[in-house]
Write an enzyme that holds these catalytic residues in place. Sequence first.
Site, mmCIF file in Angstrom:
data_model
loop_
_atom_site.group_PDB
_atom_site.id
_atom_site.type_symbol
_atom_site.label_atom_id
_atom_site.label_comp_id
_atom_site.label_asym_id
_atom_site.label_seq_id
_atom_site.Cartn_x
_atom_site.Cartn_y
_atom_site.Cartn_z
ATOM 1 N N LYS A 57 45.404 37.667 37.963
ATOM 2 C CA LYS A 57 44.294 38.337 37.272
ATOM 3 C C LYS A 57 44.582 39.832 37.201
ATOM 4 O O LYS A 57 45.111 40.417 38.166
ATOM 5 C CB LYS A 57 42.996 38.069 38.048
ATOM 6 C CG LYS A 57 41.710 38.429 37.317
ATOM 7 C CD LYS A 57 40.475 38.007 38.149
ATOM 8 C CE LYS A 57 39.162 38.344 37.457
ATOM 9 N NZ LYS A 57 37.974 37.910 38.243
ATOM 10 N N SER A 132 34.486 35.389 35.532
ATOM 11 C CA SER A 132 35.286 36.394 34.870
ATOM 12 C C SER A 132 36.791 36.115 34.874
ATOM 13 O O SER A 132 37.522 36.680 34.060
ATOM 14 C CB SER A 132 35.047 37.743 35.556
ATOM 15 O OG SER A 132 35.509 37.705 36.896
ATOM 16 N N SER A 156 32.990 33.727 39.838
ATOM 17 C CA SER A 156 34.003 34.037 38.831
ATOM 18 C C SER A 156 35.290 33.229 38.896
ATOM 19 O O SER A 156 36.120 33.311 38.001
ATOM 20 C CB SER A 156 34.373 35.519 38.892
ATOM 21 O OG SER A 156 33.396 36.279 38.250
#
Lengths: 470, 472
Positions: A57, A132, A156
């Site tokens: 990420k 997310s 997330s």
Amino acid sequence: MKSVLLNIHDKQKELDRTFDEIQEHQKNYNSFVTLLEKVPLKEETSSLLSNVCYALKDNYSTKGILTTASSNTLRDYIPPFNSTVYEKLEAAGAICVGKTVLDEFGMGGTGTTGHTGVVRNPFDTSRIAGGSSAGSCAAVASGLVPFAIGSDTGDSVRKPAAYCGIVGYKPTYGMISRWGMLPFASSLDHVGIFTRSVLDAAIVADALKGKDEKDMTTWDSSSIHLQESVENSKDQKYKLFYIKEIVEEENYSNIKENHRQVIENFNAVLEHCQKNGILVEGVSIDKDLLAKIPSVYTCISCAEATSNMSNLTGISFGPRENGSKIDELMTNFRTKNFSPLIKRRFVIGSYVLQSENQEKYFVNAQRVRRLLVEELKKYFQEYDGLILPCSSSIASKIEDAKDMMKKSDDLAILENHMALGNFGGFPSITIPCGKVDGMPIGLNITGNVYEDEKVLSLASRVEEIIEEEV
Amino acid sequence: MEYVPTIGIEMHCEMKSNSKVFSPAANTYSKHSNTHVSPIDMGLPGVLPTVNKECVRKSIMMASILHCEIPEVLCFDRKNYYYPDLPKGFQITQSHMPIGIHGEIEVPYGESTLKVKIHDIHLEEDSAKMEHLERESLINYNRAGVPLLELVTEPVFHSIDETIAFLEYIRRVYQFTGISDADMKKGQIRCDVNVSINEEDGSLGTKVEVKNVNSFSNIEKVLECEIKRQIQLIDNGKRDEIEQETRRYDEATNSTIRMRSKVDAIDYKYFVEPNIPKIKIDPDWVKEIQDSIIELPLSRRNRYQALGLTSEDIKILLRERTISDYFDECITLGCEAKMASSWITSIILANLKDEESSIEDFKVQPKDLAKLLSKVLDKTISNKQAKEIFDRVLKEDILMEKAIETSDVQISDEAYLDSLVKSIVEAHPSEVEAYKNGRTNLFNFFVGNVMKETKGKANPVLTKEIIEKYLQ
């Protein structure tokens, strides 16, 4: 799903395949902010992750590699140091294929707000992957890589995992170091892992965990062996609970078809669990208290976020804006580069922290957080874990995805209960549990702090039952 | 009506430590900008603070010296505000649970003492340093993250002298204990000053804060002009115009200038720093720290007063801990207090000044001085001769023992020789008798004895005169 990590027989072939597919993947799903150059296989290490490809990420600092948090504020930011997570994966010999898209700074649940565009769901590209940690999730769900790293502040990792039919695991707070992870809300932020099986999640977590002198909230987990416990957990007797207020139909007026199917699927799973020797009981928790989950989350996360992101002024790093005075320069930077959704959260965060409001909002939110955590801990004395559906429905269409600031409607508790895992720092894992309308859905298992071995073993058992029965 | 000013002080002092309070960068003063900086000090995304245990230890030490209550857990808060010298956009400080609260300390005031109530003392980080040039501003992050102790007094001072006496003493305590160098030239001490003038009924008046005063002499000036300003307003019937506000001192005009009123006060939105878990403070550790606190300057002063030293000497001895320690060691080794004190304050310190060295590295250590002064004390040598030996040690770079032994100075101390001869004469009555009966060659027997006692250093002429006197 059996382990992918334990079944990679030709690493060169896997590496070639990943880099052959990555451009096509990017075109289809837009998972990456930065694609990294293909590297030759490294010297094999003793780690199971040696020469295994993964996606990271884009809120993990990587020295010399662009790290944007999918925000315009950091569109050209190259960190001078590594996050501990990246450092550990490098040491294990894993190969990072790229930095993945997130909702700006992890603030969002759709994967549609990153500065490089929307991430699409590999099962249906007209739908969101969820957020997310959208890009990391899509990279694993599409089969591009066997594991990916996300971060989880509300859900997330665990929510997108459900939308994309994979495993999403967030260990106990402090088991994995947050050093170098760009923060959203420090007391809720967790490192999270995407894999296609529980065993793989255990293997990755084993490689990442450990006390880090750079993160004071980490603790010594050297006596915890996740892979080993998952592999040796077959005959244990487990006792689970679910919260009646969240899953029983009579709590909802006007239940939609999609939602009904989610509940039916969940009930079917529970039945299979019972049949296979796992005891499952419903418990009742004050609905008013549960209804506070979204506002408690909003209050605390926005407050911490507004403070955490005060370093983004374009002065000591980031693109410098113009301005005749220093104040003006900082204001211009923040006005121009933050998206409106983020600014809204900053306004909320500032408001609840103001001295005249702090007691009423922020301090009360902390109190309710504590009450909720104590309530769950009470049940964790009696039960091995909490089992619940991950959401009220399948991944929404991209055009329907708004910034899902926690709403307080009928579905608010069902949609947001996984934040309880962040409130208490509990180990929490999402596993796939079938499909509705051809789209994957997931269920979540959460246990008491430090009991990651139990939670993963349990999840592995339920995973097995679902694969056999559903 | 009599005007009584009431003054409270917030004293920030940079602490001495190897590394910064929340980062591993060195805490060293450097002429070169941005040389002691870690990503943490720059507030780069993703950094986390790590608490420096040595700084906590020193904070607990200072809190103990101030007789503060020390909490059971260590806890830090964020103070949020935007300023270019604050890279994270917040300062990590201690707001709701400082390392010490409700303290009191006795400080020397003239020949007597003054008791000062302490509101709290807390540990925090310093900001970066900014330099504003004509067209641009420069930021030096060397100072960002340097440990700061902020000491907040209750509004307890009623004169400038009291305030300065307190500040001077605290500075000395910091230096004696090694908690801080408290070097004002390096800007290591910065104060905020709160001043009010009492109401007619005697209650506290509206307080005005003057921020960021960097030296004690400026604090004196600030207090003078701020007290004068407030009294003038009251005299002119304009007490209402004294507002609760923040002002700053302008050196050029020697006056205070308004920065902002209370209405515009910044809301710092304090909340607990989530990246530092609450840490239990071990009471055994606190005890250990308290046991390690050295004797403080006030106690030393009282001891020196009891020894009968002059207040001038006391002041000089207490200028630095090493000087005071040097003196104390001399006393332990048997030196006479006043003699040692006057040697240290005049001769030794004068020599140190010449060479710009520390007393700890000085050639003549307490054991050497003690040897020398014992000779003076037992009249083996005179003060003047001692000084000559002392100078030889320094100039010829030889050991004190050697210098005393090889000293060829004659003993011309009449009183000393007199008593020596007297004792020899008294010890040899039969020889005296024989001499008086005509055996005059026995005169040399007495001279020989004196020379034996003085290792041949007795002044022969004087010795003969004295012997003749006793043998008449």
